[in-house]
Every structure is written in structure tokens, then in C-alpha cells.
Design a protein around this motif. Structure first.
Motif, PDB file in Angstrom:
ATOM      1  N   MET A   1       0.843  -1.183   0.000  1.00  0.00           N
ATOM      2  CA  MET A   1       0.000   0.000   0.000  1.00  0.00           C
ATOM      3  C   MET A   1       0.887   1.245   0.000  1.00  0.00           C
ATOM      4  O   MET A   1       1.768   1.401   0.805  1.00  0.00           O
ATOM      5  N   THR A   2       0.603   2.155  -0.942  1.00  0.00           N
ATOM      6  CA  THR A   2       1.369   3.386  -0.989  1.00  0.00           C
ATOM      7  C   THR A   2       0.500   4.527  -0.501  1.00  0.00           C
ATOM      8  O   THR A   2      -0.680   4.596  -0.793  1.00  0.00           O
ATOM      9  N   SER A   3       1.109   5.392   0.247  1.00  0.00           N
ATOM     10  CA  SER A   3       0.369   6.560   0.715  1.00  0.00           C
ATOM     11  C   SER A   3       1.119   7.810   0.276  1.00  0.00           C
ATOM     12  O   SER A   3       2.342   7.841   0.269  1.00  0.00           O
ATOM     13  N   GLU A   4       0.356   8.831  -0.096  1.00  0.00           N
ATOM     14  CA  GLU A   4       0.942  10.084  -0.521  1.00  0.00           C
ATOM     15  C   GLU A   4       1.419  10.880   0.674  1.00  0.00           C
ATOM     16  O   GLU A   4       0.791  10.868   1.723  1.00  0.00           O
ATOM     17  N   ARG A   5       2.500  11.547   0.509  1.00  0.00           N
ATOM     18  CA  ARG A   5       2.984  12.439   1.562  1.00  0.00           C
ATOM     19  C   ARG A   5       2.050  13.645   1.646  1.00  0.00           C
ATOM     20  O   ARG A   5       1.472  14.059   0.641  1.00  0.00           O
ATOM     21  N   PRO A   6       1.934  14.243   2.828  1.00  0.00           N
ATOM     22  CA  PRO A   6       0.968  15.330   3.016  1.00  0.00           C
ATOM     23  C   PRO A   6       1.134  16.516   2.061  1.00  0.00           C
ATOM     24  O   PRO A   6       0.176  17.160   1.722  1.00  0.00           O
ATOM     25  N   PHE A   7       2.349  16.799   1.621  1.00  0.00           N
ATOM     26  CA  PHE A   7       2.569  17.961   0.765  1.00  0.00           C
ATOM     27  C   PHE A   7       2.862  17.583  -0.680  1.00  0.00           C
ATOM     28  O   PHE A   7       3.258  18.437  -1.464  1.00  0.00           O
ATOM     29  N   SER A   8       2.655  16.340  -1.071  1.00  0.00           N
ATOM     30  CA  SER A   8       3.046  15.909  -2.415  1.00  0.00           C
ATOM     31  C   SER A   8       2.255  16.620  -3.504  1.00  0.00           C
ATOM     32  O   SER A   8       2.816  16.996  -4.529  1.00  0.00           O
ATOM     33  N   ASP A   9       0.946  16.836  -3.310  1.00  0.00           N
ATOM     34  CA  ASP A   9       0.157  17.531  -4.329  1.00  0.00           C
ATOM     35  C   ASP A   9       0.590  18.987  -4.435  1.00  0.00           C
ATOM     36  O   ASP A   9       0.747  19.518  -5.536  1.00  0.00           O
ATOM     37  N   ALA A  10       0.803  19.643  -3.306  1.00  0.00           N
ATOM     38  CA  ALA A  10       1.257  21.038  -3.307  1.00  0.00           C
ATOM     39  C   ALA A  10       2.631  21.146  -3.970  1.00  0.00           C
ATOM     40  O   ALA A  10       2.871  22.048  -4.781  1.00  0.00           O
ATOM     41  N   LEU A  11       3.517  20.221  -3.664  1.00  0.00           N
ATOM     42  CA  LEU A  11       4.854  20.211  -4.261  1.00  0.00           C
ATOM     43  C   LEU A  11       4.770  20.031  -5.774  1.00  0.00           C
ATOM     44  O   LEU A  11       5.422  20.756  -6.536  1.00  0.00           O
ATOM     45  N   ARG A  12       3.940  19.105  -6.215  1.00  0.00           N
ATOM     46  CA  ARG A  12       3.766  18.859  -7.657  1.00  0.00           C
ATOM     47  C   ARG A  12       3.235  20.112  -8.351  1.00  0.00           C
ATOM     48  O   ARG A  12       3.746  20.527  -9.388  1.00  0.00           O
ATOM     49  N   ARG A  13       2.218  20.738  -7.768  1.00  0.00           N
ATOM     50  CA  ARG A  13       1.630  21.941  -8.372  1.00  0.00           C
ATOM     51  C   ARG A  13       2.660  23.064  -8.502  1.00  0.00           C
ATOM     52  O   ARG A  13       2.732  23.731  -9.534  1.00  0.00           O
ATOM     53  N   LEU A  14       3.440  23.279  -7.447  1.00  0.00           N
ATOM     54  CA  LEU A  14       4.453  24.335  -7.490  1.00  0.00           C
ATOM     55  C   LEU A  14       5.509  24.033  -8.552  1.00  0.00           C
ATOM     56  O   LEU A  14       5.886  24.917  -9.322  1.00  0.00           O
ATOM     57  N   ARG A  15       5.964  22.821  -8.603  1.00  0.00           N
ATOM     58  CA  ARG A  15       6.985  22.452  -9.596  1.00  0.00           C
ATOM     59  C   ARG A  15       6.446  22.585 -11.016  1.00  0.00           C
ATOM     60  O   ARG A  15       7.145  23.089 -11.900  1.00  0.00           O
ATOM     61  N   GLU A  16       5.204  22.132 -11.244  1.00  0.00           N
ATOM     62  CA  GLU A  16       4.610  22.247 -12.584  1.00  0.00           C
ATOM     63  C   GLU A  16       4.453  23.706 -13.002  1.00  0.00           C
ATOM     64  O   GLU A  16       4.516  24.022 -14.181  1.00  0.00           O
ATOM     65  N   ALA A  17       4.231  24.581 -12.038  1.00  0.00           N
ATOM     66  CA  ALA A  17       4.080  26.014 -12.322  1.00  0.00           C
ATOM     67  C   ALA A  17       5.426  26.721 -12.443  1.00  0.00           C
ATOM     68  O   ALA A  17       5.476  27.904 -12.767  1.00  0.00           O
ATOM     69  N   GLY A  18       6.511  26.018 -12.161  1.00  0.00           N
ATOM     70  CA  GLY A  18       7.837  26.615 -12.250  1.00  0.00           C
ATOM     71  C   GLY A  18       8.201  27.478 -11.052  1.00  0.00           C
ATOM     72  O   GLY A  18       9.078  28.324 -11.149  1.00  0.00           O
ATOM     73  N   LEU A  19       7.524  27.250  -9.922  1.00  0.00           N
ATOM     74  CA  LEU A  19       7.824  28.012  -8.707  1.00  0.00           C
ATOM     75  C   LEU A  19       8.652  27.178  -7.740  1.00  0.00           C
ATOM     76  O   LEU A  19       8.393  25.984  -7.572  1.00  0.00           O
ATOM     77  N   ARG A  20       9.614  27.816  -7.109  1.00  0.00           N
ATOM     78  CA  ARG A  20      10.444  27.144  -6.124  1.00  0.00           C
ATOM     79  C   ARG A  20       9.587  26.805  -4.905  1.00  0.00           C
ATOM     80  O   ARG A  20       8.898  27.662  -4.362  1.00  0.00           O
ATOM     81  N   PRO A  21       9.601  25.556  -4.461  1.00  0.00           N
ATOM     82  CA  PRO A  21       8.741  25.145  -3.343  1.00  0.00           C
ATOM     83  C   PRO A  21       9.327  25.507  -1.977  1.00  0.00           C
ATOM     84  O   PRO A  21       9.869  24.671  -1.277  1.00  0.00           O
ATOM     85  N   THR A  22       9.201  26.770  -1.613  1.00  0.00           N
ATOM     86  CA  THR A  22       9.644  27.194  -0.285  1.00  0.00           C
ATOM     87  C   THR A  22       8.684  26.632   0.764  1.00  0.00           C
ATOM     88  O   THR A  22       7.568  26.211   0.454  1.00  0.00           O
ATOM     89  N   ARG A  23       9.089  26.687   2.003  1.00  0.00           N
ATOM     90  CA  ARG A  23       8.243  26.188   3.092  1.00  0.00           C
ATOM     91  C   ARG A  23       6.900  26.911   3.110  1.00  0.00           C
ATOM     92  O   ARG A  23       5.842  26.299   3.237  1.00  0.00           O
TER      93      ARG A  23
END
Length: 139
Positions: A1-23
Motif C-alpha cells: 500500500m502506498t500513501s501520498e505524503r501530506p505535501f506531495s500535491d502542493a509540491l507537484r503543483r508548485l513544480r509544474e508552475a515553475g515556482l520554487r517550493p519554499t516552506r
């Protein structure tokens, strides 16, 4: 069973938008996008952030919202000169603005037909038409 990390969707969205994922961007993106489409003001997001124990200034909220908008992650809906909302739904659509409560509600893009537009100024082209219909209680 795989579980997503709590910030994985936010991290993906930021990276796809070309924004540096700061805290702070990660925390704000998680607040904004976990839970479906919605409309929020900078002040409303600031209150949510503080309620979630995210230490961030209102200036950082404004900067982040404008960066997210410029990157195509949000749409800004300007209701009047003193009030802007940020919409997580970036698909073409319009809005009802409820004057009594200050709420916004989506109107599907194909629910409004525009029969003509004025010619844009020379050297310009129409990029988008936004319609905000203001409603209030009858009577």
C-alpha cells in the motif's frame, strides 16, 4: 500500500508552475488546493494560515497569491477596487457576487453568451472576458 505524503500535491503543483517550493509556498498551496475549488481573499487565507499554526505575514500571503496567479495556478477576480478574490478554478467561467455576504459562486463558462465585443485598442487582442453578476436579496 502506498500513501501520498501530506505535501506531495502542493509540491507537484508548485513544480509544474515553475515556482520554487519554499516552506511558506508549500504550506499556502496545501491550504489553497486541498479541498476542491474555492474563492478566497488574502485576508481569509491569512486567517486560515494562522489557524493552522502557519506563521506567515499578510504581505507574504499577497506576494504568494500574486505569484501563484502569474504562474497560472489561480485566477484573480476583482470585484471592486477594494476587493479581490483568488479562484482555484482556472477553467473559463464567470461569477455571481452576493452583495450581502461577499461570497462568490461559479457560473459555467458556457452559461453566458456574449454576442459582440468592441474592437480592442490597436495592437491589442482580447485574451479573456470575465463576467461578475452582482446579486442581492429581492425586496
Amino acid at each position: 500500500m502506498t500513501s501520498e505524503r501530506p505535501f506531495s500535491d502542493a509540491l507537484r503543483r508548485l513544480r509544474e508552475a515553475g515556482l520554487r517550493p519554499t516552506r511558506q509556498r508549500l504550506a499556502l498551496a496545501k491550504l489553497l488546493f486541498d479541498g476542491g475549488d474555492r474563492h478566497i481573499t488574502a485576508e481569509g487565507l491569512h486567517e486560515e494560515a494562522l489557524g493552522a499554526s502557519i506563521r506567515v505575514s499578510l504581505a507574504t500571503i499577497y506576494n504568494s497569491l500574486h505569484q501563484f496567479t502569474a504562474a497560472g495556478m489561480l485566477r484573480e477576480v476583482v470585484v471592486d477596487s477594494a476587493r479581490s478574490y483568488f479562484d482555484t478554478n482556472t477553467e473559463p467561467h464567470h461569477h455571481f457576487f452576493f452583495e450581502g455576504t461577499g461570497d462568490l459562486a461559479d457560473i459555467p463558462g458556457d452559461a453566458i453568451g456574449i454576442t459582440s465585443l468592441p474592437a480592442p485598442p490597436e495592437g491589442m487582442q482580447v485574451s479573456r472576458v470575465d463576467v461578475v453578476i452582482r446579486v442581492s436579496k429581492a425586496g
